[in-house]
Design an enzyme around this catalytic site. Structure first.
Site, PDB file in Angstrom:
ATOM      1  N   SER A 127       0.832  -1.203   0.000  1.00 53.81           N
ATOM      2  CA  SER A 127       0.000   0.000   0.000  1.00 53.81           C
ATOM      3  C   SER A 127       0.865   1.251   0.000  1.00 53.81           C
ATOM      4  CB  SER A 127      -0.878  -0.010   1.260  1.00 53.81           C
ATOM      5  OG  SER A 127      -1.452   1.251   1.489  1.00 53.81           O
ATOM      6  N   TYR A 152      -1.528  -1.171  10.988  1.00 52.23           N
ATOM      7  CA  TYR A 152      -1.832  -1.710   9.648  1.00 52.23           C
ATOM      8  C   TYR A 152      -0.710  -1.322   8.681  1.00 52.23           C
ATOM      9  CZ  TYR A 152      -3.490  -1.408   4.868  1.00 52.23           C
ATOM     10  OH  TYR A 152      -3.566  -1.496   3.498  1.00 52.23           O
ATOM     11  N   LYS A 156       2.448  -3.607   6.607  1.00 55.42           N
ATOM     12  CA  LYS A 156       2.811  -3.566   5.185  1.00 55.42           C
ATOM     13  C   LYS A 156       4.313  -3.317   5.017  1.00 55.42           C
ATOM     14  CE  LYS A 156      -1.231  -4.327   3.442  1.00 55.42           C
ATOM     15  NZ  LYS A 156      -1.509  -5.652   2.812  1.00 55.42           N
TER      16      LYS A 156
HETATM   17  C1  WQD Z   1      -9.877   8.606   1.685  1.00 53.18           C
HETATM   18  C2  WQD Z   1     -10.150  10.094   1.941  1.00 53.18           C
HETATM   19  C3  WQD Z   1     -10.567  10.649   4.240  1.00 53.18           C
HETATM   20  C4  WQD Z   1     -14.357   8.542   4.676  1.00 53.18           C
HETATM   21  C5  WQD Z   1      -6.856   3.757   3.528  1.00 53.18           C
HETATM   22  C6  WQD Z   1      -5.584   3.004   3.794  1.00 53.18           C
HETATM   23  C7  WQD Z   1      -5.041   2.449   2.501  1.00 53.18           C
HETATM   24  C8  WQD Z   1      -6.083   1.564   1.927  1.00 53.18           C
HETATM   25  C9  WQD Z   1      -7.314   2.399   1.607  1.00 53.18           C
HETATM   26  C10 WQD Z   1      -6.711  -0.653   2.549  1.00 53.18           C
HETATM   27  C11 WQD Z   1      -9.462  10.600   3.205  1.00 53.18           C
HETATM   28  C12 WQD Z   1     -11.793  10.918   3.371  1.00 53.18           C
HETATM   29  C13 WQD Z   1     -13.163   9.036   4.145  1.00 53.18           C
HETATM   30  C14 WQD Z   1     -15.401   9.442   5.009  1.00 53.18           C
HETATM   31  C15 WQD Z   1     -14.034  11.269   4.276  1.00 53.18           C
HETATM   32  N1  WQD Z   1      -6.334   0.541   2.854  1.00 53.18           N
HETATM   33  N2  WQD Z   1     -13.026  10.371   3.949  1.00 53.18           N
HETATM   34  N3  WQD Z   1     -15.199  10.777   4.793  1.00 53.18           N
HETATM   35  O1  WQD Z   1      -7.445   6.596   4.398  1.00 53.18           O
HETATM   36  O2  WQD Z   1      -6.797   7.233   2.001  1.00 53.18           O
HETATM   37  O3  WQD Z   1      -6.551   4.859   2.738  1.00 53.18           O
HETATM   38  O4  WQD Z   1      -7.796   2.954   2.853  1.00 53.18           O
HETATM   39  O5  WQD Z   1      -6.904  -1.128   1.472  1.00 53.18           O
HETATM   40  O6  WQD Z   1      -3.880   1.701   2.753  1.00 53.18           O
HETATM   41  O7  WQD Z   1      -4.617   3.892   4.324  1.00 53.18           O
HETATM   42  O8  WQD Z   1      -8.806   5.805   2.411  1.00 53.18           O
HETATM   43  O9  WQD Z   1     -11.187   5.881   1.826  1.00 53.18           O
HETATM   44  O10 WQD Z   1     -10.532   5.912   4.283  1.00 53.18           O
HETATM   45  O11 WQD Z   1     -10.144   7.920   2.900  1.00 53.18           O
HETATM   46  O12 WQD Z   1     -13.879  12.494   4.092  1.00 53.18           O
HETATM   47  O13 WQD Z   1     -16.500   9.054   5.491  1.00 53.18           O
HETATM   48  O14 WQD Z   1     -11.541  10.259   2.144  1.00 53.18           O
HETATM   49  O15 WQD Z   1     -10.390  11.709   5.169  1.00 53.18           O
HETATM   50  O16 WQD Z   1      -9.022  11.927   2.964  1.00 53.18           O
HETATM   51  P1  WQD Z   1      -7.372   6.238   2.949  1.00 53.18           P
HETATM   52  P2  WQD Z   1     -10.249   6.320   2.886  1.00 53.18           P
END
Ligand code: WQD
Length: 341
Positions: A127, A152, A156
């Protein structure tokens, strides 16, 4: 060349889409999954799309005997794609030992059994989280690995080091490490997609559930970041494009004798898009409004990160192609399908 491939976590989100593409490419697939974060019905979707049902073994990869039995009963496995891992950032902070045991013991068991059963190579699901908050974007594979911000993310990083040390110890195995950015969307057939258990942590499933009325309102976690519209920026990559990269990586690893024993590739579109832009793309492409509000920042969020995908484009010969609006339409079609069922 068509080979028999073991896909751990193959009924999961990225795993199931990858099994479809492996079978479309003529491979024989064996899945092992403990169904802790997926359900067996996914096999019907895979079969409906690819016209072939993979061999399925329900089991836990942290149990060496289970894996040994699988290799004994399914001879001729030449490659592995390892998706089986716990992947919720927030949960990993609450339950670190579960993450270290599950994610690391799974990998160690697989690596240890590979030479005994003639398995030549392993594609590892890593990741972009290993980069932490990049000093600059877009980010390529030479960027420094930053201290992990969650157990997590640490699993990785440690997994990549375990693979590197094992290969460098002279073990007769190869590996390709794929660092995903943000996988989103669903198969265009709407027969498989993301199946978040409980309240989704990731943006797109929460967004589509809000659009479907399952959630009242989407909270955008902060709009006071140093970005054009204030919301975080990510590299959202279509899950089918991502799945196709695994097939290409497997072919390169198994069929191409003169590649390095270990190769690392960033898998992203190379295009950074903000959370608000993603909401706009969804609303534009589906015509469905997403009730949303701005809320406080989420702790641990990276401000902005997107890939420099040139190495994957040129060395792997792979490029993310799906337009974002199409990915959003597929995500919505899948959500509507879930609502029907
Ligand atoms: C994306 C953006 C949130 C939810 C993580 C892991 C990565 C992979 C994918 C596993 C961020 C914003 C989110 C919400 C929001 N993991 N958001 N409201 O954190 O970039 O990555 O998940 O496969 O390794 O680190 O993904 O989708 O959680 O968030 O505003 O209800 O969306 O703040 O900026 P992230 P995410």
């Amino acid at each position: 060349m068509a080979q028999k491939i073991l896909v751990t976590g193959g009924t999961g989100y990225i795993g199931s889409h990858t099994v479809v593409e492996l079978q479309n490419a003529g491979h024989e697939v064996v899945i092992i999954d403990n169904l802790s974060n997926s359900n067996i019905g996914v096999l019907d979707g895979i079969e409906a799309i690819a016209g072939k049902r993979p061999v399925f073994v329900e089991g836990d990869c942290t149990d060496e005997a289970t894996l040994r039995k699988l290799f004994e009963e399914n001879p001729g496995i030449e490659g592995i794609i390892n998706f089986a891992a716990s992947k919720a950032v927030g949960e990993s902070v609450q339950k670190p030992l579960l993450y270290y045991r599950n994610n690391l013991n799974t990998l160690i068991n697989l690596l240890e059994l590979m030479p005994e059963f003639g398995v030549k190579g392993i594609v590892f699901s890593s990741s972009c989280t290993v980069y932490g908050e990049p000093d600059k974007n877009p980010i390529d594979e030479t960027a420094p690995i930053k201290p992990a911000t969650s157990p997590y993310g640490n699993t990785k990083q440690i997994s990549e080091e375990i693979i590197t040390d094992y290969v460098h110890s002279g073990a007769p195995v190869k590996s390709i490490i794929l660092r995903y950015f943000n996988p989103i969307g669903a198969h265009p057939s709407a027969l498989i997609g993301e199946l978040p258990l409980g309240v989704p942590q990731n943006l797109v499933p929460y967004l589509t559930q809000t659009a479907a009325g399952i959630r009242k309102e989407l909270t955008v976690f902060g709009n006071d970041y140093d970005t054009p519209d204030g919301s975080c920026i990510r590299d959202f990559i279509d899950v089918v494009d991502l799945a196709k990269a695994h097939v290409i990586a497997m072919k390169r690893m198994l069929d191409n004798k003169d590649t390095d024993a270990i190769e690392i590739f960033n898998l992203g579109t190379g295009c950074g898009r903000s959370v608000l832009e993603l909401i706009e793309s969804f609303e534009r492409s589906t015509g469905v409004k997403v009730p949303h509000k701005i809320g406080p920042r989420r702790e641990g969020d990276i401000e902005k990160i997107w890939a420099e995908p040139t190495k994957a484009n040129t060395v792997l010969g792979w490029k993310a192609e799906a337009p974002l609006d199409e990915t959003m339409r597929n995500a919505w079609r899948w959500q509507e399908k879930l609502a029907k069922n």
